[in-house]
Design a protein around this motif. Structure first.
Motif, PDB file in Angstrom:
ATOM      1  N   TRP A 134       0.841  -1.183   0.000  1.00  0.00           N
ATOM      2  CA  TRP A 134       0.000   0.000   0.000  1.00  0.00           C
ATOM      3  C   TRP A 134       0.886   1.246   0.000  1.00  0.00           C
ATOM      4  O   TRP A 134       2.027   1.217   0.442  1.00  0.00           O
ATOM      5  N   SER A 135       0.349   2.345  -0.461  1.00  0.00           N
ATOM      6  CA  SER A 135       1.100   3.596  -0.373  1.00  0.00           C
ATOM      7  C   SER A 135       1.059   4.084   1.070  1.00  0.00           C
ATOM      8  O   SER A 135       0.063   3.920   1.779  1.00  0.00           O
ATOM      9  N   GLY A 136       2.181   4.662   1.527  1.00  0.00           N
ATOM     10  CA  GLY A 136       2.203   5.236   2.860  1.00  0.00           C
ATOM     11  C   GLY A 136       1.284   6.437   2.935  1.00  0.00           C
ATOM     12  O   GLY A 136       1.130   7.194   1.967  1.00  0.00           O
ATOM     13  N   TYR A 137       0.656   6.609   4.082  1.00  0.00           N
ATOM     14  CA  TYR A 137      -0.278   7.732   4.232  1.00  0.00           C
ATOM     15  C   TYR A 137      -0.389   8.088   5.705  1.00  0.00           C
ATOM     16  O   TYR A 137      -0.441   7.198   6.550  1.00  0.00           O
ATOM     17  N   GLY A 138      -0.448   9.376   5.996  1.00  0.00           N
ATOM     18  CA  GLY A 138      -0.645   9.825   7.359  1.00  0.00           C
ATOM     19  C   GLY A 138      -1.607  10.997   7.405  1.00  0.00           C
ATOM     20  O   GLY A 138      -1.530  11.907   6.572  1.00  0.00           O
ATOM     21  N   SER A 139      -2.524  10.973   8.350  1.00  0.00           N
ATOM     22  CA  SER A 139      -3.424  12.110   8.517  1.00  0.00           C
ATOM     23  C   SER A 139      -2.617  13.333   8.942  1.00  0.00           C
ATOM     24  O   SER A 139      -1.658  13.221   9.706  1.00  0.00           O
ATOM     25  N   ILE A 140      -2.988  14.498   8.411  1.00  0.00           N
ATOM     26  CA  ILE A 140      -2.336  15.735   8.826  1.00  0.00           C
ATOM     27  C   ILE A 140      -2.979  16.162  10.135  1.00  0.00           C
ATOM     28  O   ILE A 140      -4.062  16.729  10.176  1.00  0.00           O
ATOM     29  N   GLY A 141      -2.309  15.834  11.243  1.00  0.00           N
ATOM     30  CA  GLY A 141      -2.907  16.052  12.541  1.00  0.00           C
ATOM     31  C   GLY A 141      -3.906  14.953  12.867  1.00  0.00           C
ATOM     32  O   GLY A 141      -3.797  13.827  12.381  1.00  0.00           O
ATOM     33  N   LYS A 142      -4.912  15.295  13.667  1.00  0.00           N
ATOM     34  CA  LYS A 142      -5.844  14.289  14.169  1.00  0.00           C
ATOM     35  C   LYS A 142      -7.210  14.389  13.504  1.00  0.00           C
ATOM     36  O   LYS A 142      -7.621  15.469  13.063  1.00  0.00           O
ATOM     37  N   TRP A 143      -7.894  13.248  13.444  1.00  0.00           N
ATOM     38  CA  TRP A 143      -9.275  13.186  12.991  1.00  0.00           C
ATOM     39  C   TRP A 143     -10.192  12.960  14.192  1.00  0.00           C
ATOM     40  O   TRP A 143      -9.796  12.325  15.172  1.00  0.00           O
ATOM     41  N   THR A 144     -11.409  13.442  14.095  1.00  0.00           N
ATOM     42  CA  THR A 144     -12.422  13.155  15.106  1.00  0.00           C
ATOM     43  C   THR A 144     -13.025  11.783  14.824  1.00  0.00           C
ATOM     44  O   THR A 144     -13.498  11.526  13.719  1.00  0.00           O
ATOM     45  N   CYS A 145     -12.983  10.908  15.802  1.00  0.00           N
ATOM     46  CA  CYS A 145     -13.404   9.521  15.610  1.00  0.00           C
ATOM     47  C   CYS A 145     -14.482   9.142  16.622  1.00  0.00           C
ATOM     48  O   CYS A 145     -14.463   9.580  17.773  1.00  0.00           O
ATOM     49  N   ARG A 146     -15.414   8.295  16.180  1.00  0.00           N
ATOM     50  CA  ARG A 146     -16.447   7.744  17.050  1.00  0.00           C
ATOM     51  C   ARG A 146     -16.123   6.285  17.328  1.00  0.00           C
ATOM     52  O   ARG A 146     -16.003   5.486  16.400  1.00  0.00           O
ATOM     53  N   THR A 147     -15.957   5.951  18.603  1.00  0.00           N
ATOM     54  CA  THR A 147     -15.667   4.574  18.998  1.00  0.00           C
ATOM     55  C   THR A 147     -16.563   4.218  20.185  1.00  0.00           C
ATOM     56  O   THR A 147     -17.327   5.047  20.686  1.00  0.00           O
ATOM     57  N   ASP A 148     -16.445   2.994  20.657  1.00  0.00           N
ATOM     58  CA  ASP A 148     -17.178   2.594  21.859  1.00  0.00           C
ATOM     59  C   ASP A 148     -16.729   3.373  23.092  1.00  0.00           C
ATOM     60  O   ASP A 148     -17.428   3.389  24.113  1.00  0.00           O
ATOM     61  N   ASP A 149     -15.558   4.001  22.997  1.00  0.00           N
ATOM     62  CA  ASP A 149     -14.994   4.729  24.135  1.00  0.00           C
ATOM     63  C   ASP A 149     -15.318   6.212  24.102  1.00  0.00           C
ATOM     64  O   ASP A 149     -14.908   6.953  24.996  1.00  0.00           O
ATOM     65  N   GLY A 150     -16.008   6.668  23.073  1.00  0.00           N
ATOM     66  CA  GLY A 150     -16.383   8.076  22.989  1.00  0.00           C
ATOM     67  C   GLY A 150     -16.736   8.463  21.566  1.00  0.00           C
ATOM     68  O   GLY A 150     -16.287   7.827  20.598  1.00  0.00           O
ATOM     69  N   ASP A 151     -17.565   9.507  21.432  1.00  0.00           N
ATOM     70  CA  ASP A 151     -18.031   9.942  20.117  1.00  0.00           C
ATOM     71  C   ASP A 151     -17.215  11.086  19.534  1.00  0.00           C
ATOM     72  O   ASP A 151     -17.438  11.484  18.398  1.00  0.00           O
ATOM     73  N   ASP A 152     -16.290  11.626  20.321  1.00  0.00           N
ATOM     74  CA  ASP A 152     -15.569  12.825  19.874  1.00  0.00           C
ATOM     75  C   ASP A 152     -14.093  12.720  20.202  1.00  0.00           C
ATOM     76  O   ASP A 152     -13.477  13.668  20.673  1.00  0.00           O
ATOM     77  N   LEU A 153     -13.494  11.545  19.922  1.00  0.00           N
ATOM     78  CA  LEU A 153     -12.085  11.324  20.227  1.00  0.00           C
ATOM     79  C   LEU A 153     -11.218  11.861  19.098  1.00  0.00           C
ATOM     80  O   LEU A 153     -11.510  11.668  17.916  1.00  0.00           O
ATOM     81  N   LYS A 154     -10.112  12.521  19.458  1.00  0.00           N
ATOM     82  CA  LYS A 154      -9.176  13.067  18.473  1.00  0.00           C
ATOM     83  C   LYS A 154      -7.977  12.125  18.374  1.00  0.00           C
ATOM     84  O   LYS A 154      -7.222  11.956  19.333  1.00  0.00           O
ATOM     85  N   ILE A 155      -7.816  11.502  17.201  1.00  0.00           N
ATOM     86  CA  ILE A 155      -6.767  10.498  17.001  1.00  0.00           C
ATOM     87  C   ILE A 155      -6.147  10.705  15.629  1.00  0.00           C
ATOM     88  O   ILE A 155      -6.844  10.955  14.645  1.00  0.00           O
TER      89      ILE A 155
END
Length: 338
Positions: free
Chosen positions: A168-189
Motif C-alpha cells: 500500500w502507499s504510505g499515508y498519514g493524517s495531517i494532525g488528528k481526525w475526530t473519531c467515534r468509537t465505543d470509548d467516545g463519540d468525539d475522540l481526536k486520534i
C-alpha cells in the motif's frame, strides 16, 4: 545566487541574495561553526516563510501510540513479528522513538504498545482500494475501528499506526481526525498507514517516521526546481503550494530531510513549529550582522538558526531561516559526506 564556503544548509529560502561564510574554530566540544553575514537589503521579500504556531501541547511530552497489524484474506500475513514492530517503533537504535527523542532533544517521547496478532479484514484487499483509490479515512472508520474496538480503549492513545500486509502507499493524517468509537463519540486520534515491508528487513524506517510526522501536522518539505531538473531554491512545501512561473516548479519531496527524501533530521523551522527547540537558539536578525551559528544535530549551547525578517502578510511577519547542517548525530550522520 547563494555563495557557500563551508558546510551549511540554507533551508526554506526563496530570493536573490548573497551568503558568505568562513569557518572559525569550534567552541562547543569540537562542533563545526560558521560566521554568517546576511545583507538584508538584498532579500526578495516575496518569497519567504510564514510564522510558526505557538501551541505545542500536542507535540511535547509523552506521545501515546498504538500499533496494529492489519491483514487481508488474499494477502499473506506471516512476515512481520510483534518484536520487529516493537523495535521499529519503540526500542530500536533507529526507531521512531529514537528519532523523536534525538530531534526534539528529549522534549518528546513515544510510548505505547503493539497489539497481539493480525486483525484480518473481512474482504479482500481490492475491496478497500488496493488496486485503485486508497481512502484511509473510510478504511479507518468503516473497516479498522469496528474490528479493533472491542480490544482497545482509545482513551489510552493519541495516535494509531496501521501496518498493512501487501504493498500500500504510505499515508498519514495531517494532525488528528475526530473519531467515534465505543470509548467516545468525539475522540481526536491521528492515523498512519504503512506496509509490513516498510519494517521487515529494514535498518532505518523512513516511511514510518515520515508518515508519523504528518500525524504531528507536518507536510512535505519540497523545493524549487527548474525545467532541467536542477535545484535552485529550497522551501517548506506547506507554505508555497503553487508553481512559480513557467521556468520553475515545486518538487514536493526535494529537501534533504525526513519530510523530503532523506532519512535525516527535520529542519530547525519545523523543530520550532513543534516546540522542539529553545527560543533563544533561534536569533532574529534585523540588520546586516555577523552571527556564530552552531550545528543543529546535537544538544549544545549557541545559536542554531537565524531568522531574517522579510515582510508583513495579513498582519503576520514572514522570515527566511538559515541553519548549519552537518553529518553529526545518529540520523544526520546517515548522509555521510553528502
Amino acid at each position: 545566487k547563494i555563495k557557500i564556503v563551508a558546510v551549511l544548509a540554507v533551508v526554506m529560502l526563496f530570493g536573490i541574495f548573497n551568503v558568505s561564510l568562513s569557518p572559525i574554530s569550534a567552541q562547543n566540544k569540537g562542533s563545526p561553526e560558521c560566521r554568517v553575514k546576511v545583507p538584508t537589503s538584498e532579500i526578495d521579500a516575496r518569497r519567504s516563510l510564514r510564522p510558526t504556531k505557538e501551541d505545542h501541547s500536542d507535540t511535547l511530552g509523552i506521545l501515546r501510540v498504538l500499533v496494529v497489524r492489519v491483514g487481508f484474506p488474499d494477502i499473506d500475513t506471516s512476515s512481520l513479528t510483534k518484536e520487529e514492530l516493537e523495535s521499529a517503533v519503540f526500542t530500536g537504535k533507529y526507531s521512531l522513538n529514537s528519532y523523536v527523542k534525538e530531534v526534539s532533544e528529549n522534549r518528546a517521547e513515544i510510548t505505547g504498545k503493539v497489539l497481539d496478532g493480525w486483525y484480518v479484514m473481512p474482504e479482500n484487499a481490492s475491496y478497500y482500494g488496493y488496486d485503485g483509490d486508497q481512502d484511509l479515512y473510510d478504511f479507518v472508520v468503516n473497516g479498522v475501528i469496528p474490528i479493533i474496538d472491542p480490544e482497545v480503549d482509545f482513551n489510552d492513545f493519541d495516535r494509531v499506526i496501521l501496518v498493512l500486509s501487501g504493498k500500500w502507499s504510505g499515508y498519514g493524517s495531517i494532525g488528528k481526525w475526530t473519531c467515534r468509537t465505543d470509548d467516545g463519540d468525539d475522540l481526536k486520534i491521528s492515523w498512519a498507514r504503512i506496509n509490513s515491508s516498510d519494517i521487515s528487513d529494514q535498518t532505518t524506517y523512513y516511511v514510518l517516521i515520515h508518515e508519523f510526522f504528518h500525524n504531528l501536522g507536518r507536510r512535505h518539505t519540497g523545493g524549487m526546481k527548474n525545467r532541467e531538473g536542477e535545484c535552485e531554491y529550497c522551501d517548506d512545501y506547506e507554505t508555497d503550494e503553487d508553481a512559480r512561473g513557467d521556468e520553475c516548479y515545486i518538487s514536493e519531496y526535494w529537501n534533504k530531510d525526513v519530510m523530503g527524501n532523506e532519512m535525516t533530521q527535520i529542519s530547525m523551522r519545523l523543530k520550532e513549529n513543534l516546540g522542539w527547540t529553545n527560543k533563544d537558539q533561534i536569533l532574529t536578525v534585523e540588520k546586516s550582522s555577523t552571527v556564530i551559528l552552531t550545528q543543529r544535530e546535537i544538544q549544545a549551547e549557541g545559536i542554531k538558526a537565524i531568522k531574517v525578517f522579510a515582510e508583513m502578510e495579513n498582519g503576520y511577519k514572514k522570515y527566511y531561516i538559515f541553519e548549519l547542517f552537518c553529518p553529526l548525530g545518529l540520523f544526520d550522520s546517515l548522509l555521510g559526506n553528502k
